[in-house]
Motif scaffolding. Structure first.
Motif, PDB file in Angstrom:
ATOM      1  N   UNK A 249     -35.540 -32.695  -5.538  1.00 19.98           N
ATOM      2  CA  UNK A 249     -36.441 -33.072  -6.614  1.00 19.98           C
ATOM      3  C   UNK A 249     -35.968 -32.571  -7.965  1.00 19.98           C
ATOM      4  N   UNK A 250     -36.798 -32.728  -8.978  1.00 15.12           N
ATOM      5  CA  UNK A 250     -36.436 -32.278 -10.325  1.00 15.12           C
ATOM      6  C   UNK A 250     -36.187 -30.781 -10.372  1.00 15.12           C
ATOM      7  N   UNK A 251     -36.866 -30.022  -9.522  1.00 14.89           N
ATOM      8  CA  UNK A 251     -36.729 -28.556  -9.542  1.00 14.89           C
ATOM      9  C   UNK A 251     -35.361 -28.080  -9.058  1.00 14.89           C
ATOM     10  N   UNK A 252     -34.603 -28.946  -8.390  1.00 13.53           N
ATOM     11  CA  UNK A 252     -33.312 -28.507  -7.851  1.00 13.53           C
ATOM     12  C   UNK A 252     -32.427 -27.866  -8.915  1.00 13.53           C
ATOM     13  N   UNK A 253     -32.488 -28.391 -10.138  1.00 15.95           N
ATOM     14  CA  UNK A 253     -31.588 -27.915 -11.189  1.00 15.95           C
ATOM     15  C   UNK A 253     -32.051 -26.570 -11.756  1.00 15.95           C
ATOM     16  N   UNK A 254     -33.340 -26.402 -11.945  1.00 18.68           N
ATOM     17  CA  UNK A 254     -33.862 -25.130 -12.443  1.00 18.68           C
ATOM     18  C   UNK A 254     -33.699 -24.033 -11.399  1.00 18.68           C
ATOM     19  N   UNK A 255     -33.853 -24.382 -10.128  1.00 18.57           N
ATOM     20  CA  UNK A 255     -33.661 -23.402  -9.052  1.00 18.57           C
ATOM     21  C   UNK A 255     -32.196 -22.995  -8.984  1.00 18.57           C
ATOM     22  N   UNK A 256     -31.296 -23.972  -9.069  1.00 14.66           N
ATOM     23  CA  UNK A 256     -29.863 -23.682  -9.008  1.00 14.66           C
ATOM     24  C   UNK A 256     -29.415 -22.805 -10.171  1.00 14.66           C
ATOM     25  N   UNK A 257     -30.068 -22.970 -11.318  1.00 13.94           N
ATOM     26  CA  UNK A 257     -29.720 -22.172 -12.502  1.00 13.94           C
ATOM     27  C   UNK A 257     -30.397 -20.803 -12.498  1.00 13.94           C
ATOM     28  N   UNK A 258     -31.230 -20.545 -11.500  1.00 10.05           N
ATOM     29  CA  UNK A 258     -31.918 -19.260 -11.418  1.00 10.05           C
ATOM     30  C   UNK A 258     -33.088 -19.118 -12.383  1.00 10.05           C
ATOM     31  N   UNK A 259     -33.559 -20.250 -12.944  1.00  2.00           N
ATOM     32  CA  UNK A 259     -34.659 -20.198 -13.909  1.00  2.00           C
ATOM     33  C   UNK A 259     -36.015 -20.080 -13.233  1.00  2.00           C
ATOM     34  N   UNK A 260     -36.143 -20.655 -12.036  1.00  5.39           N
ATOM     35  CA  UNK A 260     -37.360 -20.535 -11.239  1.00  5.39           C
ATOM     36  C   UNK A 260     -36.963 -20.397  -9.783  1.00  5.39           C
ATOM     37  N   UNK A 261     -37.925 -19.966  -8.966  1.00  5.46           N
ATOM     38  CA  UNK A 261     -37.694 -19.877  -7.531  1.00  5.46           C
ATOM     39  C   UNK A 261     -38.765 -20.650  -6.778  1.00  5.46           C
ATOM     40  N   UNK A 262     -38.644 -20.714  -5.476  1.00  4.74           N
ATOM     41  CA  UNK A 262     -39.623 -21.435  -4.669  1.00  4.74           C
ATOM     42  C   UNK A 262     -41.036 -20.921  -4.900  1.00  4.74           C
ATOM     43  N   UNK A 263     -41.169 -19.621  -5.098  1.00  8.06           N
ATOM     44  CA  UNK A 263     -42.494 -19.027  -5.263  1.00  8.06           C
ATOM     45  C   UNK A 263     -43.163 -19.442  -6.570  1.00  8.06           C
ATOM     46  N   UNK A 264     -42.403 -20.048  -7.475  1.00 10.26           N
ATOM     47  CA  UNK A 264     -42.958 -20.499  -8.759  1.00 10.26           C
ATOM     48  C   UNK A 264     -43.486 -21.926  -8.685  1.00 10.26           C
TER      49      UNK A 264
END
Length: 319
Positions: A249-264
């Motif tokens: 999903x869209x979150x894949x990129x922010x997660x990969x960059x360490x900006x957010x995690x699953x818990x967010x």
């Protein structure tokens, strides 16, 4: 077994009925009463994609699979590029119960998911709707969004601006002024829907004002991207399914960059069930990562089977 052909769907399934079916199954997912099976996708070459989305709703007694994909050569054949069919089964016996045309249902269920997120998360006083993307799905998104908020204007941007007038015609049909704008004008919108198939972000952090709700509906595959990852870092993020959000999903990129995690990230079903407050103030940026799950397809397909039975238009065959 019931058959509901593609040509019958438009006369049976409404945006409101799709909204109700998808909202119900999102709530079931958050309670653990329904779950999606792993998605299967295959590249067939020449831009063709084929795959399967499936799942089980224990409470709704719905088991099934949507099979289909994207076939870019279909435009020359006079048929939609997206082709899909939904197959339903009795979850107790495994016996096939229905075959349902899935093309229009896919568009309606995708728009319904965005509308649910707007209904649950956008400010009540939202007046300007922004749309990034003007392809086939954008018209469904506009109509569904207009069901849940009293918008007074629509602004839109598309990579190919010559496609925007057609979306403007849809806005006119529902009585809304329409304006084609540059992306930096999206700061005027209280709700923004992104519905593109882009491999790179078009909507940037600077394009979005505080208090906006974003429904990011186009990213459903590894590598796709519609918005700058900084937007997810600034937002309170919701999704249809957490597992898909962080992987495709869209979150894949922010997660990969360490900006957010699953818990967010919170599944929107928790808001529907009253287990999460959703938006808590008017300045909060909220974002829905709509990845598209198989249970959405099964929910609207089961609903249209019921509607076909009630209308007397269901085709019954001995299978």
């Amino acid at each position: 077994m019931i058959i509901v052909p593609e040509k019958e769907i438009a006369g049976l399934m409404t945006p409101q009925a799709a909204f109700e079916a998808v909202e119900k199954v999102f709530g079931a997912m958050a309670r653990g009463d329904a779950y999606n099976f792993p998605v299967v996708r295959e590249a067939l070459g020449e831009g063709r994609q084929y795959g399967f989305k499936s799942g089980l709703d224990r409470v709704g007694a719905v088991l099934g699979v949507k099979a289909g994909g994207y076939f870019p050569g279909n435009a020359g054949r006079g048929i939609p590029n997206h082709q899909s069919t939904v197959y339903l089964f009795d979850p107790d016996s495994g016996k096939p119960t229905a075959v349902v045309g899935g093309n229009l249902l896919t568009a309606l269920r995708t728009a319904a998911a965005a509308a649910i997120s707007i209904d649950r998360l956008a400010r009540k006083d939202a007046k300007v709707l922004g749309i990034v993307g003007a392809g086939h799905q954008s018209a469904f998104q506009l109509r569904a969004a207009a069901m849940v908020r009293g918008f007074e204007k629509v602004i839109a941007w598309n990579y190919h601006p010559e496609m925007l007038p057609k979306l403007g015609e849809v806005a006119a049909e529902i009585g809304l002024p329409f304006e084609a704008v540059a992306l930096d004008r999206m700061v005027e919108a209280a709700v923004i829907i992104t519905i593109t198939s882009s491999p790179a972000a078009s909507l940037m952090d600077a394009h979005v004002a505080p208090g906006t709700h974003l429904a990011c509906m186009g990213t459903d595959t590894v590598g796709k991207q519609e918005v700058e990852p900084a937007l997810l870092a600034r937002a309170t993020v919701f999704t249809d399914e957490l597992a898909q959000s962080v992987t495709l999903g869209e979150a894949q990129h922010a997660v990969a960059a360490g900006l957010i995690g699953e818990s967010d990230i919170t599944e929107i079903g928790k808001v529907i069930n009253g287990d999460h407050p959703g938006r808590t103030d008017d300045d909060q940026l909220t974002l829905f990562d709509g990845t598209g799950v198989g249970l959405q397809d099964l929910a609207v397909a089961a609903s249209v089977v019921d509607l076909a039975r009630a209308a007397g238009s269901a085709i019954e065959v001995d299978f």
